[in-house]
Write a protein that holds these residues in place. Structure first.
Motif, PDB file in Angstrom:
ATOM      1  N   ILE A   1       0.947  -1.059  -0.031  1.00 51.26           N
ATOM      2  CA  ILE A   1       0.132   0.049  -0.021  1.00 51.26           C
ATOM      3  C   ILE A   1       0.965   1.147   0.027  1.00 51.26           C
ATOM      4  O   ILE A   1       1.681   1.414   1.193  1.00 51.26           O
ATOM      5  CB  ILE A   1      -1.008   0.081   1.103  1.00 51.26           C
ATOM      6  N   SER A   2       1.173   2.018  -1.298  1.00 50.31           N
ATOM      7  CA  SER A   2       1.735   3.080  -1.155  1.00 50.31           C
ATOM      8  C   SER A   2       1.133   4.309  -0.976  1.00 50.31           C
ATOM      9  O   SER A   2      -0.173   4.675  -1.148  1.00 50.31           O
ATOM     10  CB  SER A   2       2.203   3.387  -2.601  1.00 50.31           C
ATOM     11  N   PRO A   3       1.722   5.075   0.113  1.00 50.38           N
ATOM     12  CA  PRO A   3       1.091   6.528   0.393  1.00 50.38           C
ATOM     13  C   PRO A   3       1.387   7.663  -0.525  1.00 50.38           C
ATOM     14  O   PRO A   3       0.670   8.715  -0.190  1.00 50.38           O
ATOM     15  CB  PRO A   3       1.653   6.808   1.868  1.00 50.38           C
ATOM     16  N   SER A   4       2.281   7.370  -1.529  1.00 45.66           N
ATOM     17  CA  SER A   4       2.653   8.545  -2.321  1.00 45.66           C
ATOM     18  C   SER A   4       2.996   8.161  -3.749  1.00 45.66           C
ATOM     19  O   SER A   4       3.447   9.305  -4.415  1.00 45.66           O
ATOM     20  CB  SER A   4       3.832   9.049  -1.548  1.00 45.66           C
ATOM     21  N   ALA A   5       2.950   7.152  -4.201  1.00 53.28           N
ATOM     22  CA  ALA A   5       3.269   7.023  -5.677  1.00 53.28           C
ATOM     23  C   ALA A   5       2.131   7.101  -6.473  1.00 53.28           C
ATOM     24  O   ALA A   5       1.208   6.752  -6.414  1.00 53.28           O
ATOM     25  CB  ALA A   5       3.571   5.272  -5.873  1.00 53.28           C
ATOM     26  N   THR A   6       2.341   8.325  -7.445  1.00 55.04           N
ATOM     27  CA  THR A   6       0.944   8.684  -7.943  1.00 55.04           C
ATOM     28  C   THR A   6       1.011   8.640  -9.366  1.00 55.04           C
ATOM     29  O   THR A   6       0.206   9.329 -10.069  1.00 55.04           O
ATOM     30  CB  THR A   6       0.946  10.316  -7.554  1.00 55.04           C
ATOM     31  N   SER A   7       2.034   8.134 -10.031  1.00 59.76           N
ATOM     32  CA  SER A   7       1.844   7.965 -11.422  1.00 59.76           C
ATOM     33  C   SER A   7       0.668   7.170 -12.153  1.00 59.76           C
ATOM     34  O   SER A   7       0.407   6.302 -11.331  1.00 59.76           O
ATOM     35  CB  SER A   7       3.170   7.151 -11.959  1.00 59.76           C
ATOM     36  N   PRO A   8       0.104   7.803 -13.057  1.00 58.31           N
ATOM     37  CA  PRO A   8      -1.155   7.234 -13.621  1.00 58.31           C
ATOM     38  C   PRO A   8      -0.751   5.982 -14.192  1.00 58.31           C
ATOM     39  O   PRO A   8      -1.964   5.144 -14.256  1.00 58.31           O
ATOM     40  CB  PRO A   8      -1.336   8.108 -14.805  1.00 58.31           C
ATOM     41  N   ALA A   9       0.430   5.767 -14.615  1.00 59.59           N
ATOM     42  CA  ALA A   9       0.609   4.279 -15.112  1.00 59.59           C
ATOM     43  C   ALA A   9       0.347   3.287 -14.027  1.00 59.59           C
ATOM     44  O   ALA A   9       0.252   2.156 -14.405  1.00 59.59           O
ATOM     45  CB  ALA A   9       1.965   4.308 -15.643  1.00 59.59           C
ATOM     46  N   LEU A  10       0.445   3.430 -12.702  1.00 59.43           N
ATOM     47  CA  LEU A  10       0.408   2.383 -11.742  1.00 59.43           C
ATOM     48  C   LEU A  10      -1.023   1.923 -11.848  1.00 59.43           C
ATOM     49  O   LEU A  10      -1.654   1.058 -11.028  1.00 59.43           O
ATOM     50  CB  LEU A  10       0.959   2.855 -10.540  1.00 59.43           C
ATOM     51  N   SER A  11      -1.832   2.675 -12.219  1.00 59.10           N
ATOM     52  CA  SER A  11      -3.314   2.108 -12.277  1.00 59.10           C
ATOM     53  C   SER A  11      -3.588   1.211 -13.141  1.00 59.10           C
ATOM     54  O   SER A  11      -4.542   0.303 -12.889  1.00 59.10           O
ATOM     55  CB  SER A  11      -4.256   3.449 -12.689  1.00 59.10           C
ATOM     56  N   GLU A  12      -2.639   0.849 -14.088  1.00 59.80           N
ATOM     57  CA  GLU A  12      -2.813  -0.184 -15.119  1.00 59.80           C
ATOM     58  C   GLU A  12      -1.604  -1.353 -14.894  1.00 59.80           C
ATOM     59  O   GLU A  12      -1.532  -2.250 -15.735  1.00 59.80           O
ATOM     60  CB  GLU A  12      -2.650   0.440 -16.308  1.00 59.80           C
ATOM     61  N   ALA A  13      -0.832  -1.233 -13.659  1.00 57.11           N
ATOM     62  CA  ALA A  13       0.063  -2.104 -13.434  1.00 57.11           C
ATOM     63  C   ALA A  13      -0.515  -3.564 -13.230  1.00 57.11           C
ATOM     64  O   ALA A  13      -1.619  -3.697 -12.744  1.00 57.11           O
ATOM     65  CB  ALA A  13       0.871  -1.728 -12.222  1.00 57.11           C
ATOM     66  N   GLU A  14       0.147  -4.580 -13.750  1.00 56.17           N
ATOM     67  CA  GLU A  14      -0.245  -5.899 -13.720  1.00 56.17           C
ATOM     68  C   GLU A  14       0.380  -6.205 -12.243  1.00 56.17           C
ATOM     69  O   GLU A  14       1.411  -6.383 -11.943  1.00 56.17           O
ATOM     70  CB  GLU A  14       0.467  -6.990 -14.514  1.00 56.17           C
ATOM     71  N   ASP A  15      -0.774  -6.498 -11.369  1.00 53.19           N
ATOM     72  CA  ASP A  15      -0.360  -6.591  -9.854  1.00 53.19           C
ATOM     73  C   ASP A  15      -1.077  -7.952  -9.006  1.00 53.19           C
ATOM     74  O   ASP A  15      -0.696  -7.936  -8.068  1.00 53.19           O
ATOM     75  CB  ASP A  15      -0.816  -5.413  -9.299  1.00 53.19           C
ATOM     76  N   ASN A  16      -1.629  -8.758  -9.899  1.00 53.13           N
ATOM     77  CA  ASN A  16      -2.352  -9.863  -9.099  1.00 53.13           C
ATOM     78  C   ASN A  16      -3.095  -9.401  -8.104  1.00 53.13           C
ATOM     79  O   ASN A  16      -3.137 -10.280  -6.813  1.00 53.13           O
ATOM     80  CB  ASN A  16      -1.266 -11.111  -8.797  1.00 53.13           C
ATOM     81  N   GLY A  17      -3.748  -8.313  -7.886  1.00 53.09           N
ATOM     82  CA  GLY A  17      -4.258  -7.835  -6.677  1.00 53.09           C
ATOM     83  C   GLY A  17      -3.658  -7.491  -5.449  1.00 53.09           C
ATOM     84  O   GLY A  17      -4.213  -7.753  -4.276  1.00 53.09           O
ATOM     85  N   LEU A  18      -2.524  -7.239  -5.570  1.00 52.34           N
ATOM     86  CA  LEU A  18      -1.436  -6.952  -4.744  1.00 52.34           C
ATOM     87  C   LEU A  18      -1.193  -5.520  -4.345  1.00 52.34           C
ATOM     88  O   LEU A  18      -0.570  -5.164  -3.240  1.00 52.34           O
ATOM     89  CB  LEU A  18      -0.307  -7.809  -4.723  1.00 52.34           C
ATOM     90  N   PHE A  19      -1.653  -4.579  -5.231  1.00 49.43           N
ATOM     91  CA  PHE A  19      -1.170  -3.205  -5.146  1.00 49.43           C
ATOM     92  C   PHE A  19      -2.310  -2.039  -4.801  1.00 49.43           C
ATOM     93  O   PHE A  19      -3.244  -2.289  -5.467  1.00 49.43           O
ATOM     94  CB  PHE A  19      -0.357  -2.581  -6.287  1.00 49.43           C
ATOM     95  N   PHE A  20      -2.162  -1.441  -3.747  1.00 49.30           N
ATOM     96  CA  PHE A  20      -3.061  -0.082  -3.506  1.00 49.30           C
ATOM     97  C   PHE A  20      -2.575   1.177  -3.146  1.00 49.30           C
ATOM     98  O   PHE A  20      -1.142   0.867  -3.155  1.00 49.30           O
ATOM     99  CB  PHE A  20      -3.948  -0.726  -2.307  1.00 49.30           C
ATOM    100  N   ARG A  21      -3.279   2.160  -3.015  1.00 43.31           N
ATOM    101  CA  ARG A  21      -2.480   3.251  -2.711  1.00 43.31           C
ATOM    102  C   ARG A  21      -3.440   4.389  -2.009  1.00 43.31           C
ATOM    103  O   ARG A  21      -4.539   4.463  -2.527  1.00 43.31           O
ATOM    104  CB  ARG A  21      -1.743   3.893  -3.897  1.00 43.31           C
TER     105      ARG A  21
END
Length: 398
Positions: free
Chosen positions: A125-145
């Motif tokens: 869970i990132s508190p500050s990573a704000t790149s729009p590209a992260l919205s489309e990252a392949e994360d297997n349901g593991l990434f939140f911000r």
């Protein structure tokens, strides 16, 4: 596609249970932030804020029948993907963390996600990573911000300029995922309002001289220079070079530039400048500010609220899942973060754990009025600020 069905991640997440079992009565959470690098003046308060949430839980004794939470820090450097990946690997393989609060900067966050988190089934869970590209990252349901995407901040900043009657700006951005994504979002939004971007020039962090970049921007002109960089390195350097040469005297700054250290270094040179960063007001913000004051740090510092919330969500999701594992976090973050349920304010983590243990739903409001949407990221509101007499002043929220 973003956020694959959690069933595809269950096998990878099984390692989280092994970590919890092998580390006895303490569940470990990694805190990976840029303690060195271009935002090193911002991250200490972010880490302290996350650790305040952990201490609050430990003091309550209400997590998993008295199980303790242990924070383990690691340095992302903000900009060195290899170093960040190595640090995250140590958190997972050596320290046995079941979840990660972080990372901070978008590029290293993406590197850790793809190289470490997904491979080992460890949620972030990132508190500050704000790149729009992260919205489309392949994360297997593991990434939140808990911070909103810069796709939104670009729109907010463009509207601030439009409301001020600014019709032309030059843009400089730190040459990485964060800077490029933010610059693209801002440019599209500003041009949609009828504004003109006279020039867009990237800059590298760590240089001693930014006169060439500033010269290119100055020749194009503009009512102000938009600086989408970092307060401790390139962004500061671009402003300093602009002031030294008289190229620009008004600066519009993104969230990575909001730092007391920047004010201390540049003094009255920033007077009349302004910017945006994620922020909120109201009861939740006031309660968090009181907690931070009692803990001895500045609640208004960048991403302190989001850091507290990220750590809290990791813990509450484990509690909801009934086990101190990555699988429990991944499966329950969205549930504890959103309605319906009993609203949970800062300072009420012990209460939240009691409610969860009793089978009662919670809606974690937290310090930043948390509401996770879409791929598990904050909907977000933004603080508009200005610099006058060498100090930040809040104009309002959008």
């Amino acid at each position: 596609m973003k956020k694959l069905l959690l069933a595809t991640a269950v096998g990878a997440l099984a390692s989280g249970a092994a970590f919890a079992e092998s580390h006895g009565s303490a569940a470990k959470i990694g805190i990976i932030l840029g303690f060195t690098g271009p935002i090193e003046s911002i991250t200490p308060n972010m880490a302290t804020s996350a650790e305040m949430a952990i201490s609050e839980v430990n003091d309550s004794g209400n997590f998993m029948d008295g199980m303790m939470i242990e924070a383990v820090r690691a340095d992302s450097t903000c900009v060195d993907a290899a170093a960040a990946t190595a640090a995250a690997e140590r958190l997972v393989t050596t320290d046995g963390v079941v979840g990660i609060m972080g990372a901070d900067c978008s590029g290293v966050t993406g590197a850790i996600l793809s190289n470490v988190a997904v491979a080992n089934g460890v949620p972030m869970i990132s508190p500050s990573a704000t790149s729009p590209a992260l919205s489309e990252a392949e994360d297997n349901g593991l990434f939140f911000r808990t911070a909103p995407s810069d796709a939104r901040q670009g729109e907010v900043m463009a509207q601030v300029l439009a409301d001020k009657g600014v019709t032309s700006v030059a843009v400089t951005y730190t040459n990485n995922d964060y800077g490029k994504g933010f610059a693209d979002a801002f440019t599209a939004a500003f041009e949609a309002t009828g504004g003109s971007v006279t020039a867009t020039v990237p800059h590298e962090d760590g240089k001693a001289d930014y006169s060439a970049e500033v010269g290119s921007l100055a020749s194009a002109g503009g009512d102000a220079l938009v600086v989408l960089g970092y307060a401790d390195q390139g962004g500061k350097g671009m402003i300093q070079a602009s002031l030294d040469t008289g190229a620009f005297d008004t600066f519009v700054m993104g969230d990575g530039m909001y730092s007391d250290a920047l004010l201390a270094d540049l003094g009255s040179g920033l007077d009349g400048s302004y910017g945006t960063l994620p922020g909120t007001e109201g009861e939740a913000a006031e309660k968090f500010a009181a907690l931070a004051e009692a803990a001895g740090f500045d609640a208004s510092s960048s991403y302190t609220r989001e850091s507290y919330d990220a750590a809290a969500l990791l813990i509450l999701a484990m509690a909801k899942g009934g086990e101190a594992t990555g699988a429990a976090i991944a499966a329950n973050v969205m549930d504890v973060a959103n309605a319906p349920g009993e609203p949970i304010m800062p300072g009420e983590l012990g209460k939240a754990l009691e409610l969860i243990a009793a089978g009662t739903d919670i809606d974690y409001v937290g310090a930043s009025n948390v509401e996770l949407v879409g791929p598990g990221e904050a909907a977000g509101t933004y603080q508009e600020y200005e610099v006058m007499d060498g100090a930040y002043s809040t104009v309002g929220y959008r």
